[in-house]
Design an enzyme around this catalytic site. Structure first.
Site: not given
Ligand code: SAM
Length: 458
Positions: A118, A121, A140, A167, A237
């Protein structure tokens, strides 16, 4: 990278290359529908000075009624409306998720949503403003990113948003709990290369494969928490097929998911893709075809799965009844639950009390409900969360400030106390709350959170 994208639906190497070389940047915001700044005020935010009054003069994002493009990038940090939660600075393609929810979950309500990845956010604030969801859990895993997620969600003010820091594997104990799950997975990030050309250096086919393996792991861990018939939105993305259509194929082949197709006006320029193995639909956003950055979205539904729901629950202690008459005047409506957390009281819409008990027993919560404050000698010492919340009462004393004083307040500087009644007072700009001051004899204490204060100069 360009070679690897050749032949993908909607990909046009020439125009794609040109748009990345052109140096144009698209600026957009999404308005918080529940926090509209007053239009009859004489206050001028920097935002208004830079680009005209944003509610009235900016052009709309086609797929989101609250999305607006801005002519140029204003100094968001110096706009009090940003700190009041009046809008979120969001890339326009991401706002499409609301369109997809509205089409596929039209007329549904009281759904529980998980936004698994998230931070910071953007998509959580989008889900929080949709009428379909009465609970949104923003999770997160990266500890250092939870703070910005918390700050953005406190500003947005929605009472039904919770934050956890787990996690994805932790969601295994919430089997079949959520009606909707958004997995906006960490990815190789090619969709944001126009914004951040430096990031192009990091791209490699190995990194794409590494991300794809991580995406599978995240999905595999979290999917049990979606109920049968529930919807999974998977987004990245990235433009790479390995992180998009191939993942969707894997979900449909190995995880009992069916693909859902969206009806989208063709003039919007969004490319529909069909995955090679199972024919699942996906939606591709290219910056040379739409006014926004790169995005992939697939909408899937969970088919039959055998499991027996039944979640651990840990009810939270209620606040002492004698505190209710002290707390209620600070709130807009009745019908909230008051829960005790150490010295503090949390306010929660009553229908979420049971959900709070389930979530508290299964995940590590950073925010559940709204921190109202501490009651000391029959007086509430209010918390910042309450000032920004949509639940706050209208009849609390307010100091309406102009732009200059709003910025002073947000810098945690001293405001003039002339003519003010003693006690807790909300500081408000254009009719929207920014935080608390306490008026004492001859001075004012500024309670804006120290770690959120604006430090940048003009
Ligand atoms: N959904 C967010 C938004 O709209 O503002 C952007 C999310 S970003 C694309 C992906 C997120 O996944 C990051 O915040 C990152 O910290 C988290 N992330 C990284 N490794 C991860 C993992 N192993 N499991 C779950 N989330 C993870």
């Amino acid at each position: 990278m360009l070679e690897s994208l050749n032949g993908l639906p909607g990909f046009d190497a020439g125009t794609f290359r040109n748009i990345h070389g052109a140096g144009t940047q698209v600026n957009s915001i999404r308005i918080n529908p529940e926090k509209n700044p007053g239009t009859n005020t004489t206050n001028q935010s920097l935002f208004q000075i830079d680009s005209g009054y944003w509610q009235l003069n900016s052009s709309p994002v086609q797929w989101n009624q609250y999305g607006r493009y801005l002519d140029k990038r204003p100094s968001y940090t110096l706009d009090p409306l940003l700190h009041a939660g009046a809008y979120y600075v969001q890339e326009a393609s991401s706002m499409f998720i609301a369109f997809a929810v509205n089409q596929l979950l039209n007329e549904k309500e009281n759904l529980k949503a998980l936004d698994l990845c998230a931070a910071p956010g953007g998509k959580t604030t989008l889900l929080a403003s949709l009428p379909q969801f009465n609970l949104v859990l923003a999770n997160e895993v990266i500890a250092s990113r939870v703070n910005i997620l918390y700050e953005n969600l406190v500003k947005w003010g929605s009472p039904h948003v919770f934050i956890s820091r787990n996690d994805p594997a932790a969601f295994g104990s919430l089997t079949g709990y959520f009606d909707f799950m958004l997995i906006d997975a960490p990815c190789s990030g090619s969709g944001l290369f126009r914004r951040d050309p430096e990031a192009i250096k990091e791209w490699s086919p190995q990194q794409v494969n590494y991300c794809a393996a991580r995406q599978q792991r995240i999905l595999e861990d979290a999917l049990p928490a979606l109920k049968t018939g529930g919807l999974l939105f998977y987004s990245t993305c990235s433009y790479s097929k390995e992180e998009n259509e191939d993942i969707v194929d894997w979900l449909c082949e190995h995880h009992q998911y069916t693909s859902l197709r969206l009806k989208i006006p063709s003039e919007w320029g969004i490319a529909e893709s069909v995955s090679p193995e199972t024919g699942a639909f996906g939606y591709r956003f290219y910056p040379d075809k739409i006014k926004g950055e790169g995005l992939f979205l697939a909408c899937l539904q969970k088919k039959n799965e055998v499991y027996s729901p039944g979640w651990k629950s840990r009810p939270v202690e209620k606040a002492d009844r004698t505190l209710y008459p002290i707390l209620q005047p600070w709130l807009r409506e009745s019908g909230y639950s008051f829960l005790k957390r150490e010295e503090n009281v949390i306010v929660l819409p009553s229908e979420l009390e049971e959900e709070q008990a389930v979530l508290a027993a299964n995940v590590q919560l950073r925010k559940s409900g709204t921190l109202a404050g501490t009651v000391i000698r029959n007086e509430l010492i209010p918390e910042h969360e309450l000032a920004l919340s949509l639940m706050i009462a209208e009849k609390i004393p307010v100091l309406e400030v102009d732009l200059e004083n709003a910025i002073r307040f947000l810098r945690k500087e001293i405001l003039a106390s002339d003519g003010l009644q003693k006690g807790w007072t909300l500081v408000s700009f254009a009719g929207l709350n920014l935080g608390w001051i306490k008026v004492l004899s001859g001075r004012i204490n500024n309670y804006y959170p120290a770690n959120w204060r604006i430090t940048m100069s003009k």
